[in-house]
Design an enzyme around this catalytic site. Structure first.
Site, PDB file in Angstrom:
ATOM      1  N   TRP A 343       0.837  -1.212   0.000  1.00  0.00           N
ATOM      2  CA  TRP A 343       0.000   0.000   0.000  1.00  0.00           C
ATOM      3  C   TRP A 343       0.868   1.257   0.000  1.00  0.00           C
ATOM      4  O   TRP A 343       0.397   2.344  -0.291  1.00  0.00           O
ATOM      5  CB  TRP A 343      -0.960   0.002   1.193  1.00  0.00           C
ATOM      6  CG  TRP A 343      -0.329   0.284   2.546  1.00  0.00           C
ATOM      7  CD1 TRP A 343       0.817  -0.257   3.052  1.00  0.00           C
ATOM      8  CD2 TRP A 343      -0.813   1.181   3.557  1.00  0.00           C
ATOM      9  NE1 TRP A 343       1.064   0.225   4.316  1.00  0.00           N
ATOM     10  CE2 TRP A 343       0.085   1.112   4.651  1.00  0.00           C
ATOM     11  CE3 TRP A 343      -1.912   2.025   3.646  1.00  0.00           C
ATOM     12  CZ2 TRP A 343      -0.096   1.859   5.824  1.00  0.00           C
ATOM     13  CZ3 TRP A 343      -2.082   2.765   4.818  1.00  0.00           C
ATOM     14  CH2 TRP A 343      -1.184   2.677   5.886  1.00  0.00           C
ATOM     15  N   ASP A 344       2.155   1.075   0.338  1.00  0.00           N
ATOM     16  CA  ASP A 344       3.103   2.183   0.323  1.00  0.00           C
ATOM     17  C   ASP A 344       2.953   2.987  -0.969  1.00  0.00           C
ATOM     18  O   ASP A 344       2.992   4.221  -0.964  1.00  0.00           O
ATOM     19  CB  ASP A 344       4.557   1.662   0.382  1.00  0.00           C
ATOM     20  CG  ASP A 344       4.826   0.745   1.566  1.00  0.00           C
ATOM     21  OD1 ASP A 344       3.896   0.043   1.982  1.00  0.00           O
ATOM     22  OD2 ASP A 344       5.973   0.716   2.052  1.00  0.00           O
ATOM     23  N   GLU A 481      -0.136  -3.149  12.409  1.00  0.00           N
ATOM     24  CA  GLU A 481       0.029  -4.607  12.280  1.00  0.00           C
ATOM     25  C   GLU A 481       0.388  -5.282  13.601  1.00  0.00           C
ATOM     26  O   GLU A 481       0.570  -6.503  13.641  1.00  0.00           O
ATOM     27  CB  GLU A 481       1.098  -4.902  11.223  1.00  0.00           C
ATOM     28  CG  GLU A 481       0.651  -4.471   9.838  1.00  0.00           C
ATOM     29  CD  GLU A 481       1.784  -4.427   8.817  1.00  0.00           C
ATOM     30  OE1 GLU A 481       2.954  -4.481   9.229  1.00  0.00           O
ATOM     31  OE2 GLU A 481       1.476  -4.311   7.618  1.00  0.00           O
ATOM     32  N   LYS A 593       1.351   0.374  15.969  1.00  0.00           N
ATOM     33  CA  LYS A 593       2.608   0.292  15.208  1.00  0.00           C
ATOM     34  C   LYS A 593       2.861   1.551  14.380  1.00  0.00           C
ATOM     35  O   LYS A 593       3.986   2.023  14.271  1.00  0.00           O
ATOM     36  CB  LYS A 593       2.586  -0.929  14.288  1.00  0.00           C
ATOM     37  CG  LYS A 593       3.877  -1.115  13.498  1.00  0.00           C
ATOM     38  CD  LYS A 593       3.831  -2.326  12.582  1.00  0.00           C
ATOM     39  CE  LYS A 593       5.150  -2.468  11.816  1.00  0.00           C
ATOM     40  NZ  LYS A 593       5.110  -3.507  10.789  1.00  0.00           N
ATOM     41  N   GLN A 594       1.818   2.052  13.763  1.00  0.00           N
ATOM     42  CA  GLN A 594       1.982   3.204  12.866  1.00  0.00           C
ATOM     43  C   GLN A 594       0.629   3.884  12.668  1.00  0.00           C
ATOM     44  O   GLN A 594      -0.400   3.326  13.048  1.00  0.00           O
ATOM     45  CB  GLN A 594       2.521   2.750  11.533  1.00  0.00           C
ATOM     46  CG  GLN A 594       1.592   1.802  10.800  1.00  0.00           C
ATOM     47  CD  GLN A 594       2.219   1.249   9.529  1.00  0.00           C
ATOM     48  OE1 GLN A 594       2.880   1.959   8.817  1.00  0.00           O
ATOM     49  NE2 GLN A 594       2.002  -0.021   9.267  1.00  0.00           N
TER      50      GLN A 594
HETATM   51  C1  BGC Z   1       4.628  -1.755   7.473  1.00  0.00           C
HETATM   52  C2  BGC Z   1       3.662  -1.761   6.305  1.00  0.00           C
HETATM   53  C3  BGC Z   1       4.437  -1.497   5.032  1.00  0.00           C
HETATM   54  C4  BGC Z   1       5.577  -2.469   4.882  1.00  0.00           C
HETATM   55  C5  BGC Z   1       6.442  -2.175   3.675  1.00  0.00           C
HETATM   56  C6  BGC Z   1       5.713  -2.774   7.222  1.00  0.00           C
HETATM   57  O1  BGC Z   1       6.621  -2.772   8.263  1.00  0.00           O
HETATM   58  O2  BGC Z   1       3.951  -2.031   8.657  1.00  0.00           O
HETATM   59  O3  BGC Z   1       2.679  -0.781   6.493  1.00  0.00           O
HETATM   60  O4  BGC Z   1       3.571  -1.592   3.957  1.00  0.00           O
HETATM   61  O5  BGC Z   1       6.397  -2.444   6.015  1.00  0.00           O
HETATM   62  O6  BGC Z   1       7.010  -0.911   3.773  1.00  0.00           O
END
Ligand code: BGC
Length: 773
Positions: A343-344, A481, A593-594
Site C-alpha cells: 500500500w506504500d 500490524e 505500530k503506525q
Molecule cells: C509496514 C507496512 C508497510 C511495509 C512495507 C511494514 O513494516 O507495517 O505498512 O507496507 O512495512 O514498507
C-alpha cells in the site's frame, strides 16, 4: 573528463560520505543508489572490491552489497517458504585494477582517501579514492556513474585513474560481475549477454561497450570473454587513464521474446552519440524534473536537503513508460521485501506522482489495472467477490506475502498480513480517485479506473457481513500490524464505505457521460440493480467504531479495553516495542505500530466532524510506537494540518533521519514510503494542498521558522507555481487554461495573465489582491 567528475557547486544538492565502515556501508550503498524506474543500482564502490557471491553468512557480513536491478524481473528462488523476488542482474560496474600482478583490493594496503557523493541535481554518483597498495604504489581514481533518465535503457560509467610510479605493469579489467546469478544464460556474445529466469521465463539482455584512453590516446582492449575488456600498459607517473563504459538493458516478459535487439539498438544509439551527449541528455532530463518537482524551503536547510533527497529517490523510482511494474517498498535500491509492492505505493507515493508527474502516476495505476485478474482470483479464493488486491504484489498480481518468517529463536512465525490486511483494496481505489480528480484523465477513468473502483467496492460489499447491529468486517489487520485478526478496524471500514460510495458515484458518472461503456462494463461484470442495492446498504451500515458522544473512533472493536501502556517509556529503545515487550503483550496493549486512525484523518478528513480530527489525533498519537518507517511522516502530515507545526517538524525530521543518518536499517534499501510521506508532510500537510476537491485547494500553515515554501503542481492539464509565505500565497499559472483555485477557503480564478496574491495576515477572511503580471 575531469571537469564532469566535479559535483554541482551550489550548496544543498550534494550528499557526501567519506571513508568506509562495514557497519554502515550497506546503508550508504542504498542511500546513494541510482535509478531511473527501469534500472536500479546500489552505490557500491566499483574498484577495489573483491568478489561477492551468495553464501551462508551467519556471523560475518559482506563488505559491500553490490546490486543492479531491472524493474519487473521477478522469479521464484528456492527459499522456504517460496517467495517471488527481484532477480539481480549482472553488476556491470566492477573494475579490477591489477598492478604488477597484484589486484588492488580496498582491504589490503591503505585507503588514504575515499569519498562518495550523490549529486542529486544531476542524478550522478561521484566517487574519488586514493589507495596505497602493500607494494607502496599510490593509485587514485575519480568516477562518475549514472542511469540515464533520458534513455532508461542506458547506464554510463566514467573513471579516471592515475598512478604515482613509472614502470608498473597495469592491467585494467572491466567485466559484468555476477552475471547469471539466478538466471541461465541464453546468449553470450562479444558485446551482449542475455539471461533467462528459470521459473518465470523472463529474459534480460545487456549490451556493453567500453573504451580506455591513455593520455588521450585510445588503447585497444583484449576481449578474452564476452562482456569483458582487458587493457594492459606500463605506467608513467601522473599519466591519466580515462575509462568509459556504456551499458544498455532490455527486458522481455515472455521467453519467446528476444530483448537483445532492443538492448543492442540502445547501445548503438548511445555509442553513436558518445558519453558526453549521454551525460548531457541525462542532466537535461534531471533539470526538467527538478523544475517540475523541486521544492524550495527558505528557512530550513536540513529539511530542504531531506526533501531534495526524497524527490531524488521518488524521481529515480518511477517509469511512466512501463505500466507492467510498480514501485517496491525499497524501490530498486536494495533486496529487502524482495521488490514487493505494498500500500506504500498508493498511499505514500502516488500523491507525489499525481501532483507533479501524472504520467508516472498513470503507469503505476495501470499496473493495478493489469493485475486486477490476480486481485479477483484472491477475492474468490478467500470466498469473496470483486477484487482483493494482494498485500504484497510482484509482477503478476498474485499474493506474494511470505506465509511465515523465522523468528529470532529460529522458529517460524506465521505472517498473517497476506491473509488479513485487506485495506489495500480501498487504498488502490483511493489512489485511482485522487489521480482522476487531480488530472481529469477521463480516458483512464473510463477505461480502467472505474473498473477498479467497481471491483473493489464489490469486494467490500461481499466482505462486510450483515448482523443485527450493522455490517461488520471481521478478522482483519489494519495499518497497525501489531494487532492481528481484529474486527472492524476503523481505517479499513471507513475506507471501505468511502470506496463503495466512490464506486456508485463512478457508475453514475459512466452512465451519464459514457453510457455505452457503462452498459458493457455492467454486463461484463454482471452487475445488477439488486447488487447495487446491497452496496448502498453496505455503504450506510458498515460499522465505523465512531462514538458520537466522544467523537473518538475505536481503532478496532475492543481496542479501548486493552491495557494502557506508557509508550513513551520505550522510545529510547534501539529495538521496536513489539520485540522489547513481546508479541503477546503488544497485542494485549494499546500500542499502535503506525498511523492507523491517524492515517484516516489524513486521507478522509471529512470523516471527522467538528473537533473530531484533533480529538482523535491527541488520543492516538501518544499511543503510537512508530514501528514502521511509514509512521512518522503521516503523523507529520496530520500534525501540520491540525496546526501543530512544531510537532509536524519534529516528525518530519524523524522521517528525514531514517535514510539520511547512518542508520543500518537502510541496508536493505531506502524506505521510499517514508520519503513519499515526507513530501506529503510538506505539500499536503504544511501547504495544505488538496487534490481531490472541485478546485485546486491550498490551506497553508507555515511553521514560524520557515520564510517561504515554493513548489509547482500539475492540475487538470495545467501547471501552477505556488509560493507560500506566512503572510501571503502567490499562485502563478505557468501553463494551461484559466482555472479555479481555493486558497485559505476563498475560491477565485487564476489565469495566465495575472498571478494571484492572497493575503493571509488578517485573522478574518483573507483579502485578495492581484499582483502586477
Ligand atoms: C509496514 C507496512 C508497510 C511495509 C512495507 C511494514 O513494516 O507495517 O505498512 O507496507 O512495512 O514498507
Amino acid at each position: 573528463m575531469l571537469e564532469v567528475l566535479q559535483p554541482t557547486e551550489e550548496p544543498g544538492w550534494v550528499l557526501a560520505h567519506e571513508g568506509y565502515s562495514v557497519l554502515t556501508e550497506s546503508a550508504v550503498e542504498s542511500r546513494f543508489a541510482l535509478g531511473n524506474g527501469f534500472l536500479g543500482m546500489r552505490a557500491s564502490r566499483s574498484t577495489g572490491r573483491g568478489p561477492t557471491w551468495a553464501s551462508w553468512l551467519g556471523y560475518i557480513r559482506w563488505a559491500s552489497w553490490p546490486r543492479c536491478y531491472v524493474a519487473g524481473l521477478f522469479d521464484l528462488p528456492n527459499t522456504e517458504p517460496p517467495v517471488p523476488a527481484l532477480v539481480p542482474v549482472a553488476d556491470w560496474s566492477r573494475v579490477r585494477l591489477i598492478l604488477d600482478g597484484e589486484p588492488l583490493v580496498a582491504r589490503e594496503g591503505e585507503v588514504l582517501h575515499g569519498l562518495r557523493r550523490l549529486d542529486m541535481r544531476r542524478g550522478l554518483l561521484l566517487s574519488e579514492w586514493t589507495h596505497r597498495t602493500p607494494a607502496g604504489i599510490t593509485a587514485s581514481g575519480h568516477e562518475l556513474r549514472l542511469l540515464s533518465l533520458a534513455d532508461r535503457a542506458v547506464g554510463l560509467q566514467l573513471q579516471r585513474i592515475v598512478l604515482d610510479r613509472d614502470g608498473i605493469e597495469v592491467r585494467l579489467e572491466a567485466s559484468f560481475g555476477l552475471a547469471g546469478l539466478g538466471m541461465e544464460p541464453v546468449r553470450l556474445e562479444s558485446d551482449l549477454g542475455a539471461w533467462r529466469t528459470e521459473g518465470t521465463g523472463k529474459v534480460v539482455a545487456m549490451a556493453g561497450a567500453a573504451s580506455l584512453n591513455l593520455n588521450d590516446v585510445s588503447l585497444r582492449p583484449e576481449r578474452p570473454f564476452p562482456l569483458r575488456w582487458v587493457w594492459r600498459w606500463r605506467s608513467t607517473a601522473g599519466e591519466v587513464a580515462e575509462f568509459a563504459r556504456l551499458v544498455a538493458v532490455a527486458r522481455a516478459d515472455r521467453s519467446a521474446e528476444d530483448p537483445a535487439p532492443q538492448a543492442t539498438a540502445a547501445l548503438e544509439r548511445s555509442t553513436a552519440v558518445g558519453w558526453r551527449a549521454i551525460l548531457q541528455e541525462h542532466e537535461a532530463a534531471w533539470d526538467a524534473h527538478w523544475s517540475d518537482s523541486g521544492i524550495r524551503i527558505d528557512g530550513d536547510d536540513d529539511l530542504q536537503r531531506a526533501l531534495r533527497f526524497a524527490v531524488y529517490h521518488l524521481t529515480s523510482a518511477a517509469n511512466p513508460d512501463d505500466d507492467r511494474v510498480s514501485i517496491g517498498a525499497r524501490a530498486l535500491t536494495g533486496d529487502a521485501y524482495f521488490g514487493h509492492v505494498f500500500w506504500d505505493t498508493e498511499i505514500y507515493l502516488l500523491p507525489f506522482y499525481t501532483a507533479v508527474w501524472p504520467e508516472a502516476a498513470r503507469a503505476l495505476l495501470m499496473y493495478r489495472y493489469h493485475t486486477l485478474p490476480g486481485a479477483r482470483a484472491k477475492a474468490a479464493l478467500c470466498g469473496f467477490r470483486g477484487a482483493l488486491y494482494p498485500w504484497e504484489s510482484a509482477d503478476t498480481g498474485v499474493e506474494t506475502t511470505p506465509e511465515s518468517v523465522l523468528g529470532p529463536d529460529g522458529k517460524p512465525i506465521e505472517i498473517l498480513t497476506g491473509k488479513m490486511e485487506h485495506h489495500i483494496s480501498a487504498d488502490v481505489a483511493y489512489a485511482v480517485w485522487q489521480y482522476w480528480r487531480a488530472t481529469g484523465d477521463d480516458d483512464f477513468f473510463r477505461d480502467a479506473g472505474a473498473e477498479i473502483l467497481l471491483e473493489t467496492a464489490r469486494f467490500w460489499a461481499s466482505r462486510a457481513v450483515a448482523e443485527a447491529d450493522g455490517r461488520h468486517i471481521r478478522g482483519v489487520i489494519g495499518p497497525d500490524e501489531y494487532h492481528e485478526d481484529v474486527d472492524d478496524n476503523a481505517f479499513t471500514n471507513v475506507m471501505a464505505r468511502w470506496n463503495i460510495a466512490r464506486a456508485l458515484e463512478a457508475l453514475d458518472l459512466l452512465r451519464a457521460r459514457w453510457p455505452d461503456r457503462a452498459s458493457t462494463l455492467r454486463e461484463r461484470l454482471a452487475l445488477d440493480e439488486s447488487e447495487l442495492d446491497d452496496w448502498r446498504d453496505a455503504m450506510g451500515r458498515i460499522v465505523t467504531g465512531l462514538d458520537p458522544a466522544t467523537a473518538l473512533y475505536e481503532q478496532f472493536a475492543g481496542f479501548h479495553a486493552l491495557k494502557r501502556l506508557n509508550v513513551s517509556d520505550y522510545a529510547d529503545h534501539a529495538l521496536p516495542i513489539d520485540v522489547v515487550i513481546g508479541r503477546e503483550q503488544t497485542q494485549g496493549s494499546q500500542v499502535v505500530k503506525q498511523a492507523d486512525v491517524v492515517a484516516l484523518i489524513a486521507l478522509l478528513p471529512e470523516a471527522f466532524s467538528g473537533h473530531g480530527a484533533t480529538i482523535n489525533f491527541r488520543h492516538y498519537e501518544p499511543l503510537c510506537a512508530h514501528g514502521s518507517s511509514l509512521s512518522a511522516a503521516m503523523h507529520a502530515r496530520v500534525a501540520a494540518r491540525l496546526g501543530d507545526a512544531d510537532m509536524a517538524l519534529r516528525y518530519m525530521r524523524e522521517t528525514a533521519a531514517l535514510d539520511l543518518d547512518p542508520d543500518p536499517n537502510s541496508a536493505g534499501g531506502i524506505r521510499i514510503a517514508g520519503l513519499g510521506g515526507l513530501w506529503q508532510a510538506a505539500v499536503l500537510g504544511i501547504a495544505g494542498l488538496n487534490l481531490m476537491g472541485e478546485a485546486l485547494e491550498l490551506d497553508p500553515k507555515l511553521p514560524r521558522t520557515w520564510n517561504r515554501l515554493t513548489f509547482k503542481v500539475r492540475w487538470r492539464g495545467r501547471s501552477v507555481s505556488l509560493s507560500l509565505a506566512r503572510d501571503a500565497v502567490e499562485a502563478t499559472l505557468i501553463e494551461g487554461d484559466a482555472m479555479d483555485i481555493t486558497i485559505a477557503g476563498l475560491t477565485q480564478t487564476l489565469n495566465a495573465r495575472s498571478p494571484l496574491r492572497v493575503d493571509l495576515s488578517s485573522e478574518a477572511l483573507p483579502s485578495v489582491a492581484e499582483v502586477e503580471a
